[in-house]
Design a protein around this motif. Sequence first.
Motif: not given
Length: 154
Positions: A105, A40-41, A108, A44
């Motif tokens: 998150l 997860i950047t 997604r 994001r």
Amino acid sequence: MSGFIAGGTPTQSFPITNDGFWPDIDGAVLRASIRLDGSITDARLEVATVNALIEINAELQVLKALHSTDGHRTLAAVPAPHIQGESQWVWQYKRAVYCTVGAELAERYRSFDSTGDGHKKADDLTPSVDEFRRDARFAIRNLLGTPHSTIELI
């Protein structure tokens, strides 16, 4: 042998500023709290966090108005017991944000990997999505001083 290690977790702090009354969120602390890895950047994570702040702040706008009317300029200034040196209200607010971010998150996750293994992992995360949502709801209700469940006789 290479010094490159894939899949590490970023640890560099990055603040996500809030409106001044509600506390700012440190993206690195959030990442560690809900156990996100480097897949997860930060970008994001920031988008999900800002969305959570918008939703939660809107839901708590009446509470903010009440405390502001009482002369409290920040949530941390509202009288409350302190745990680990921080107001219990601040802890509850952060929990609401962290869990809302975690739920978004996790929901997604399927978009990252549409293979059979990706779907299996996403299916395994489904209970945690519900648990994140529940915990966020409980934290918001604690802040509002309302019960965790609503029971009505028909």
